[in-house]
Design a protein around this motif. Structure first.
Motif, PDB file in Angstrom:
ATOM      1  N   LEU A   1      -2.723  -0.783  -5.143  1.00 39.00           N
ATOM      2  CA  LEU A   1      -1.346  -0.789  -4.638  1.00 39.00           C
ATOM      3  C   LEU A   1      -0.988   0.598  -4.113  1.00 39.00           C
ATOM      4  CD1 LEU A   1       0.543  -2.907  -7.339  1.00 39.00           C
ATOM      5  CD2 LEU A   1      -0.513  -3.644  -5.190  1.00 39.00           C
ATOM      6  N   ASP A   2      -0.301   0.593  -2.980  1.00 35.40           N
ATOM      7  CA  ASP A   2       0.142   1.852  -2.386  1.00 35.40           C
ATOM      8  C   ASP A   2       1.573   2.111  -2.837  1.00 35.40           C
ATOM      9  OD1 ASP A   2       0.654   4.067  -0.924  1.00 35.40           O
ATOM     10  OD2 ASP A   2       0.586   3.088   1.039  1.00 35.40           O
ATOM     11  N   LEU A   3       1.707   3.016  -3.766  1.00 41.24           N
ATOM     12  CA  LEU A   3       3.023   3.327  -4.327  1.00 41.24           C
ATOM     13  C   LEU A   3       3.531   4.675  -3.836  1.00 41.24           C
ATOM     14  CD1 LEU A   3       2.164   2.137  -7.936  1.00 41.24           C
ATOM     15  CD2 LEU A   3       3.785   1.023  -6.392  1.00 41.24           C
ATOM     16  N   SER A   4       2.910   5.183  -2.789  1.00 41.33           N
ATOM     17  CA  SER A   4       3.276   6.523  -2.331  1.00 41.33           C
ATOM     18  C   SER A   4       4.664   6.570  -1.726  1.00 41.33           C
ATOM     19  CB  SER A   4       2.246   6.998  -1.300  1.00 41.33           C
ATOM     20  OG  SER A   4       2.202   6.100  -0.198  1.00 41.33           O
ATOM     21  N   ASP A   5       5.170   5.421  -1.261  1.00 44.86           N
ATOM     22  CA  ASP A   5       6.496   5.422  -0.637  1.00 44.86           C
ATOM     23  C   ASP A   5       7.627   5.143  -1.635  1.00 44.86           C
ATOM     24  OD1 ASP A   5       5.355   5.977   1.770  1.00 44.86           O
ATOM     25  OD2 ASP A   5       5.168   3.861   2.372  1.00 44.86           O
ATOM     26  N   VAL A   6       7.250   4.907  -2.872  1.00 44.69           N
ATOM     27  CA  VAL A   6       8.283   4.592  -3.877  1.00 44.69           C
ATOM     28  C   VAL A   6       9.040   5.879  -4.241  1.00 44.69           C
ATOM     29  CG1 VAL A   6       8.690   3.779  -6.217  1.00 44.69           C
ATOM     30  CG2 VAL A   6       7.001   2.620  -4.763  1.00 44.69           C
ATOM     31  N   VAL A   7      10.332   5.760  -4.190  1.00 42.43           N
ATOM     32  CA  VAL A   7      11.197   6.905  -4.521  1.00 42.43           C
ATOM     33  C   VAL A   7      11.931   6.586  -5.829  1.00 42.43           C
ATOM     34  CG1 VAL A   7      13.138   8.330  -3.784  1.00 42.43           C
ATOM     35  CG2 VAL A   7      11.460   7.494  -2.106  1.00 42.43           C
TER      36      VAL A   7
ATOM     37  N   PRO B  91      -5.625  -3.202 -13.746  1.00 42.65           N
ATOM     38  CA  PRO B  91      -5.402  -4.325 -12.815  1.00 42.65           C
ATOM     39  C   PRO B  91      -3.967  -4.431 -12.333  1.00 42.65           C
ATOM     40  CG  PRO B  91      -5.696  -5.093 -15.082  1.00 42.65           C
ATOM     41  CD  PRO B  91      -6.032  -3.636 -15.079  1.00 42.65           C
ATOM     42  N   ILE B  92      -3.020  -3.813 -12.983  1.00 42.03           N
ATOM     43  CA  ILE B  92      -1.629  -3.959 -12.556  1.00 42.03           C
ATOM     44  C   ILE B  92      -1.347  -3.172 -11.278  1.00 42.03           C
ATOM     45  CG2 ILE B  92       0.764  -3.425 -13.197  1.00 42.03           C
ATOM     46  CD1 ILE B  92       0.027  -4.074 -16.058  1.00 42.03           C
ATOM     47  N   VAL B  93      -1.913  -1.987 -11.201  1.00 39.87           N
ATOM     48  CA  VAL B  93      -1.599  -1.143 -10.040  1.00 39.87           C
ATOM     49  C   VAL B  93      -2.816  -0.911  -9.155  1.00 39.87           C
ATOM     50  CG1 VAL B  93       0.285   0.060 -11.185  1.00 39.87           C
ATOM     51  CG2 VAL B  93      -2.062   0.905 -11.437  1.00 39.87           C
ATOM     52  N   ALA B  94      -3.943  -1.510  -9.465  1.00 36.05           N
ATOM     53  CA  ALA B  94      -5.149  -1.292  -8.675  1.00 36.05           C
ATOM     54  C   ALA B  94      -4.911  -1.711  -7.222  1.00 36.05           C
ATOM     55  CB  ALA B  94      -6.307  -2.078  -9.261  1.00 36.05           C
TER      56      ALA B  94
ATOM     57  N   ALA C 133       7.187  -3.457  -0.693  1.00 34.58           N
ATOM     58  CA  ALA C 133       6.397  -4.689  -0.560  1.00 34.58           C
ATOM     59  C   ALA C 133       5.495  -4.935  -1.755  1.00 34.58           C
ATOM     60  CB  ALA C 133       5.559  -4.616   0.722  1.00 34.58           C
ATOM     61  N   VAL C 134       5.210  -3.879  -2.512  1.00 31.48           N
ATOM     62  CA  VAL C 134       4.286  -4.061  -3.635  1.00 31.48           C
ATOM     63  C   VAL C 134       4.977  -4.631  -4.864  1.00 31.48           C
ATOM     64  CG1 VAL C 134       2.879  -2.150  -2.803  1.00 31.48           C
ATOM     65  CG2 VAL C 134       4.639  -1.726  -4.513  1.00 31.48           C
ATOM     66  N   PHE C 135       6.322  -4.683  -4.836  1.00 31.23           N
ATOM     67  CA  PHE C 135       7.038  -5.092  -6.043  1.00 31.23           C
ATOM     68  C   PHE C 135       6.673  -6.508  -6.501  1.00 31.23           C
ATOM     69  CE2 PHE C 135      10.975  -6.840  -8.063  1.00 31.23           C
ATOM     70  CZ  PHE C 135      10.903  -6.107  -9.241  1.00 31.23           C
ATOM     71  N   PRO C 136       6.752  -7.527  -5.618  1.00 34.35           N
ATOM     72  CA  PRO C 136       6.400  -8.870  -6.112  1.00 34.35           C
ATOM     73  C   PRO C 136       4.951  -8.956  -6.580  1.00 34.35           C
ATOM     74  CG  PRO C 136       6.693  -8.876  -3.725  1.00 34.35           C
ATOM     75  CD  PRO C 136       7.162  -7.545  -4.210  1.00 34.35           C
ATOM     76  N   VAL C 137       4.084  -8.205  -5.916  1.00 34.91           N
ATOM     77  CA  VAL C 137       2.680  -8.235  -6.347  1.00 34.91           C
ATOM     78  C   VAL C 137       2.541  -7.609  -7.725  1.00 34.91           C
ATOM     79  CG1 VAL C 137       0.346  -7.474  -5.784  1.00 34.91           C
ATOM     80  CG2 VAL C 137       1.934  -8.140  -3.943  1.00 34.91           C
ATOM     81  N   MET C 138       3.173  -6.482  -7.860  1.00 38.91           N
ATOM     82  CA  MET C 138       3.076  -5.769  -9.139  1.00 38.91           C
ATOM     83  C   MET C 138       3.696  -6.595 -10.271  1.00 38.91           C
ATOM     84  SD  MET C 138       4.443  -1.921  -9.891  1.00 38.91           S
ATOM     85  CE  MET C 138       4.598  -1.299 -11.549  1.00 38.91           C
ATOM     86  N   MET C 139       4.840  -7.212 -10.002  1.00 39.02           N
ATOM     87  CA  MET C 139       5.483  -8.030 -11.030  1.00 39.02           C
ATOM     88  C   MET C 139       4.645  -9.253 -11.352  1.00 39.02           C
ATOM     89  SD  MET C 139       8.074  -6.582 -12.286  1.00 39.02           S
ATOM     90  CE  MET C 139       8.749  -7.969 -13.185  1.00 39.02           C
ATOM     91  N   GLY C 140       4.067  -9.824 -10.315  1.00 36.25           N
ATOM     92  CA  GLY C 140       3.185 -10.983 -10.543  1.00 36.25           C
ATOM     93  C   GLY C 140       2.013 -10.602 -11.420  1.00 36.25           C
TER      94      GLY C 140
ATOM     95  N   VAL D 157      -2.737 -10.718  -0.456  1.00 32.80           N
ATOM     96  CA  VAL D 157      -3.807 -10.674  -1.442  1.00 32.80           C
ATOM     97  C   VAL D 157      -3.728 -11.933  -2.291  1.00 32.80           C
ATOM     98  CG1 VAL D 157      -4.728  -9.420  -3.420  1.00 32.80           C
ATOM     99  CG2 VAL D 157      -3.775  -8.169  -1.476  1.00 32.80           C
ATOM    100  N   LEU D 158      -4.851 -12.572  -2.472  1.00 33.83           N
ATOM    101  CA  LEU D 158      -4.867 -13.780  -3.296  1.00 33.83           C
ATOM    102  C   LEU D 158      -4.661 -13.381  -4.750  1.00 33.83           C
ATOM    103  CD1 LEU D 158      -5.389 -16.863  -3.198  1.00 33.83           C
ATOM    104  CD2 LEU D 158      -7.759 -16.348  -3.807  1.00 33.83           C
ATOM    105  N   PRO D 159      -3.648 -13.931  -5.404  1.00 31.76           N
ATOM    106  CA  PRO D 159      -3.394 -13.552  -6.809  1.00 31.76           C
ATOM    107  C   PRO D 159      -4.537 -14.037  -7.694  1.00 31.76           C
ATOM    108  CG  PRO D 159      -1.487 -14.633  -5.825  1.00 31.76           C
ATOM    109  CD  PRO D 159      -2.634 -14.847  -4.896  1.00 31.76           C
ATOM    110  N   ILE D 160      -5.187 -13.092  -8.292  1.00 31.15           N
ATOM    111  CA  ILE D 160      -6.311 -13.407  -9.172  1.00 31.15           C
ATOM    112  C   ILE D 160      -5.937 -12.960 -10.591  1.00 31.15           C
ATOM    113  CG2 ILE D 160      -8.718 -12.898  -9.715  1.00 31.15           C
ATOM    114  CD1 ILE D 160      -8.449 -14.569  -7.261  1.00 31.15           C
TER     115      ILE D 160
END
Lengths: 331, 684
Positions: free
Chosen positions: B401-407, B396-399, B458-465, B486-489
């Motif tokens: 999420l598009d992390l392909s641009d993370v360097v 559920p943490i990374v489901a 952009a995925v950082f706050p979602v991932m941290m949340g 995405v609604l935080p569930i």
């Protein structure tokens, strides 16, 4: 074909056009009747007699003539008519009964009236043959009433029969013979030849009346043939209304005004002519035919032949008591 | 003029019999005459013995020759090449982002875009195939490569703008995917501009861009937040004037639908102004701009008050700007910072940023680049510039999420413990490992935040949340959401009850996809008696209504394809044929020398030709049912689908194939073809 139907040598092959026989069929309807002249007209004609002169100078029958007959045997009286010889008035009867009567003698020579009836194939068109027989019947009746002998000749072919006489009693025989003549189409031949043949033979004919449509190239020769002897000649020119004006009268066979591209079939010679029956063409034909009729009339006038044109749709009574009486010379 | 079937001109050979018929002498009816003496002068000069006659001009002949010529032209299928505005397959991409609701269209920009699309359809050939893609928060293919213009019109008329930012790039990707091999494809984009450079670059060359909208004057609540100081709760509302002229703007603030304040402020052109209002305790705080402007959606903003129970978080380690900024935007978190590492007893979650993890963490923990090994992973050296190649789609943490641009610059070389699970990894380089230490669940991240672009993504706050909520078994409540987020569930594996702004509610199972915030308003979630409220506002980027025409490359090939299009002219030729047929019939009626039977046959033949022409004009179709239609299902059977995904697909397939007996499927993972009888499972 019914046995009493008119047979036409000029009728074209029925397989080519069944309508060609239709005219003959309609003509046959008229000819099928045994009544040639309506009885009322027969009665109306009883007071008429021929007034034509005799070829041999004798008084033929009861014809009005400036000359006397040779017989002294009294036969009968008749009423005086203008033109009668005053010397033949019976003075005794005039004195006693105050009636002007003419004395008739049995020994008077009966004149011969020749009725040449064209029964060629062209006469089968639109009842022309029947109309010719009717008109011939009128003239023949008057001749019989004049105590003349009436000879009926079918042309072409010159089929001659024994002359009919006997006065008024010969009228039924005359009608039967004319009907038989009209019902039978003559073999191929020319009316002109028949007329010439008859007139060359010499006879005592006082009047020759030709009933024909003259629908043949030698029509003028027929007129010449009538001039063979000194006699009164009459041409009764029988025509159909359609012949006179096809722009106004329907073709008796088609029942409608002729129109379109058609092949015209001469029912006498079987020759054909292809025509586009436009209004212009029909008018040209009409003018040509009328001019030809005038030519025929003028040709008759030049030859001293009395001419009367008879249409198949004319009223027979008016015709008999009008133009025909004047031409044939009876009153 | 072009002809699709030049062989049709062979029909011109029909001229020969037409001329022959006119040269043939007509058969004339025979009419009896007493004599033909007086007709000789009027007779036709042609000899009856010859069946032929010289060809004469007649209007009937001319009409019949024209008929043959037109018939040949019709068979040759004439067409006129046209410089059309559309390609044989045209994809209509309509921007349905929030700014398209601006009232400077007809009446809205979306309406103007819709009308422009319909106008484009009106001028296109009937055989044009159409596709429709909505470029909204979630791009969607509404109609795909169809000639059914009614369906296309229904799709266009059903478009509605959302209050979120449009994902134009994704929409263009979708549009490209619609290309078929048989027809050249073209794109028509209807938008009000405002695209990013990335989005503009995604526009295919040769795309026809129709820009709608005229004005940019708009006022919007660009941000809204709660500030709590010493027992006092304030709401800060930032109003932005996007117009060039100064405006006077009345504004009101409500808490739980109770009016708290109404003020009128003056805002200079192209500037913003903050309004701070003290508010009483309450959950639903709303600010409303009371005057009407171009865009209504951004005139209302919402924020959740501070009644939410706070989640306590211990952050141990050196000061980190990224974490501080992130947690500052999450008022539902009560964060305690410490420089040294210590057990997180009393906290819901402990975060150890580049410090050692205590042997007994005392709370679920998240270790960021710990210097020493943990029970979850052993640190053994470093890895340079690892690339993210593995994402556990079921975690559920990374489901999703598009992390392909993370360097990543440099990361620790981690060796996971036996019971540890790699959540995120590169080639032989685990980057995020889940496990346990001291009876506490924990996550270990292999690289410090400063060594990666992750905090900037952009995925950082979602991932941290998700990390906080996963470890704390609650949802970290963000300050506000935007439409499209995405609604935080909570990822507790329990059912979640979601309440929507319109008052309706739905229950989501753990395997259900995470819902997207589709409309502004207050959303709510309830998990195991713990309820949270989320404020969703219109996307702030949509408030700038400035119309900008995107720059699109011209593709000569595409232009040539358009010019190659030919407009069929057959219907005009058939119409002329019908008229000419009537004229010919009237002319033929005047002809003479034709028998009634022959005329009846000729009339019947003409009637048959006329009926055939009418049928060709109407192009009737005979619809009949068929059992020969094959449906091909392409199923993603990769591991990332997971068991729940497979089950969902199986259910869907069973429903779809309820009445059928056979199915052929193509599986991506094995690319095989499966034929099955009805009822037998496919994926199990």
């Amino acid at each position: 074909m019914p046995p009493n139907s008119r047979t036409s040598a000029g009728t074209v092959d029925a397989s080519q056009h069944s309508g060609v026989d239709a005219a003959a069929a309609r003509s046959a309807e008229s000819l099928a009747s045994n009544v040639l002249i309506p009885p009322r007209l027969v009665g109306a004609l009883t007071r008429y007699e021929l007034t034509a002169p005799r070829r041999d100078g004798s008084l033929g029958g009861s014809h009005r003539s400036p000359r006397h007959g040779s017989s002294q045997d009294f036969a009968d009286y008749r009423e005086y008519r203008p033109g009668d010889d005053h010397r033949r008035i019976d003075q005794r009867v005039l004195a006693r009964l105050d009636q002007v009567l003419i004395r008739l003698h049995d020994a008077e020579e009966s004149a011969r009236v020749r009725l040449i009836v064209d029964n060629s194939a062209s006469m089968g068109f639109d009842d022309k043959a029947f109309r010719a027989a009717q008109v011939a019947g009128v003239v023949g009746q008057v001749a019989l009433q004049t105590r003349d002998l009436v000879e009926v000749v079918a042309a072409p072919g010159a089929v001659r029969h024994e002359a009919i006489g006997g006065g008024r009693a010969g009228i039924p025989a005359l009608h039967r013979r004319l009907l038989a003549t009209a019902r039978t189409s003559s073999p191929d031949g020319s009316v002109a030849e028949t007329v010439s043949l008859l007139q060359r033979g010499g006879n005592k004919t006082a009047i020759t009346v030709l009933f024909s449509d003259l629908a043949e190239p030698t029509w003028e020769l027929a007129l010449e043939g009538l001039l063979g002897a000194k006699q009164q000649n009459v041409l009764v020119h029988v025509v159909a209304p359609f012949e006179l004006d096809p722009t106004k009268y329907p073709h008796p066979e088609l029942g409608e005004i002729l129109t379109g591209d058609v092949t015209l079939v001469d029912i006498e010679t079987r020759s054909t002519v292809e025509v586009s029956a436009t209004s212009k063409v029909l008018k040209q034909y009409r003018d040509t035919f009328v001019a030809w009729c005038e030519t025929v009339a003028q040709a008759c006038a030049r030859r001293g032949i009395r001419y009367v044109r008879v249409r198949t749709d004319d009223d027979l009574e008016q015709l008999a008591l009008g133009p025909l009486r004047a031409a044939a010379g009876y009153r | 003029m072009t002809f699709a079937n030049p062989w049709g001109f062979l029909a011109l050979l029909g001229i020969i019999p037409v001329i022959g018929l006119h040269m043939l002498r007509p058969r004339r009816p025979r009419v009896a005459m007493p004599s033909t003496l007086w007709w000789s002068g009027e007779a036709a000069t042609a000899s009856a013995a010859r069946p032929w006659q010289p060809l004469k001009f007649s209007w009937l002949l001319l009409a019949q020759l024209l008929l043959v010529v037109l018939l040949a032209v019709a068979l040759a299928r004439p067409g006129i090449p046209r410089d059309l505005e559309v390609s044989p397959h045209t994809v209509l991409i309509v921007d349905t982002s929030g700014s398209m609701a601006a009232l400077d269209g007809s009446p809205t920009r979306l309406d103007a875009a819709r009308q422009a699309a319909l106008d484009l359809m009106d001028g296109a050939p009937a055989e044009t195939r159409w596709s429709v893609v909505s470029a909204g928060v979630e791009p969607e293919v509404l109609v795909s490569a169809t000639t059914d213009t009614d369906a296309v019109r229904r799709a266009l008329n059903g478009l509605d703008s959302t209050a979120g930012a449009g994902d134009t790039a994704a929409a263009l990707d979708l549009a490209r995917s619609l290309e078929t091999a048989d027809l050249p494809i073209g794109f028509a984009l209807f938008t009000d501009g405002g695209l990013t450079a990335e989005q503009e670059a995604a526009i295919p060359a040769g795309t026809d861009v129709t820009v709608v909208g005229e004005r940019r004057t708009n006022r919007a609540i660009s941000s809204m937040s709660i500030e709590s100081t010493a027992g006092q709760q304030d709401v800060r509302v930032t109003i932005t004037n996007h117009g060039s002229e100064d405006v006077t703007q009345p504004i009101r603030v409500e808490v739980d639908d109770v009016l708290v304040a109404r003020q009128t402020i003056r805002i200079a052109g192209d500037s913003s102004r903050d309004l701070v209002v003290a508010i009483p305790p309450g959950e639903r705080v709303r600010a409303v701009l009371e005057s009407q402007d171009l865009l209504e959606a951004d005139d209302v903003a919402r924020v959740v008050g501070s009644t939410q129970p706070a989640l306590t978080v211990l952050v141990a380690g050196p000061e980190d700007t990224f974490l501080q900024a992130l947690f500052a935007a999450m008022p539902s978190l009560e964060v305690t910072y410490a420089e040294e590492a210590r057990p997180g007893d009393g906290f819901d979650v402990a975060i150890y940023n580049q410090v050692d993890v205590p042997d007994r963490p005392g709370a679920p923990f998240f270790a960021i680049a710990p210097p020493a090994s943990t029970d979850i992973a052993t640190v053994a050296g470093s890895v340079n510039q690892p690339i993210v190649t593995f994402v556990d789609g079921q975690d559920p943490i990374v489901a999703g999420l598009d992390l392909s641009d993370v360097v990543i610059g440099e990361a620790q070389a981690l060796t996971p413990a036996d019971k540890a699970v790699v959540v995120l990894g590169g080639v032989n380089a685990p980057l995020l490992v889940r496990g346990e230490q001291g009876d506490q669940p924990g996550l270990v991240l292999a690289m410090p935040l400063l060594s990666t672009t992750l905090p900037l993504d952009a995925v950082f706050p979602v991932m941290m949340g998700r990390i906080v909520s996963d470890l704390g078994s609650v949802v970290a409540q963000p300050a506000t959401l935007e439409v499209g987020d995405v609604l935080p569930i909570p990822t507790t594996g329990e059912q979640v009850s979601v309440s929507f702004p319109d008052g309706t509610a739905a229950v989501l199972n753990p395997d259900d996809p995470t819902p997207i915030v589709e409309s502004p308003g207050f959303w709510g979630t309830t998990v195991a008696d713990r309820s949270l409220t989320f404020a969703a506002n219109a996307a702030g980027a949509e408030s700038d209504l400035a119309v900008r025409t995107p720059v699109v490359d011209v593709a000569p090939a595409a232009e040539a394809q358009k010019r190659d299009t030919v407009t069929d002219q057959l219907k005009y030729v058939i119409a002329a044929l019908l008229v000419l047929l009537v004229v010919e019939w009237l002319l033929a009626r005047r002809r003479i020398g034709v028998g009634p039977r022959q005329w009846r046959w000729a009339t019947a033949l003409r009637a048959a030709i006329a009926v055939s022409l009418l049928l060709a004009l109407l192009v009737p179709t005979l619809t009949r049912p068929s059992d020969q239609v094959a449906t091909v299902f392409l199923i993603d059977d990769s591991d990332s689908l997971g068991t729940p995904g497979r089950q969902a697909i199986q259910v869907w397939l069973d429903e779809a194939l309820d009445a059928s007996h056979l199915m052929v499927s193509e599986r991506w993972s094995r690319s095989d073809v499966t034929r099955r009888s009805n009822g037998s499972p496919l994926l199990m």
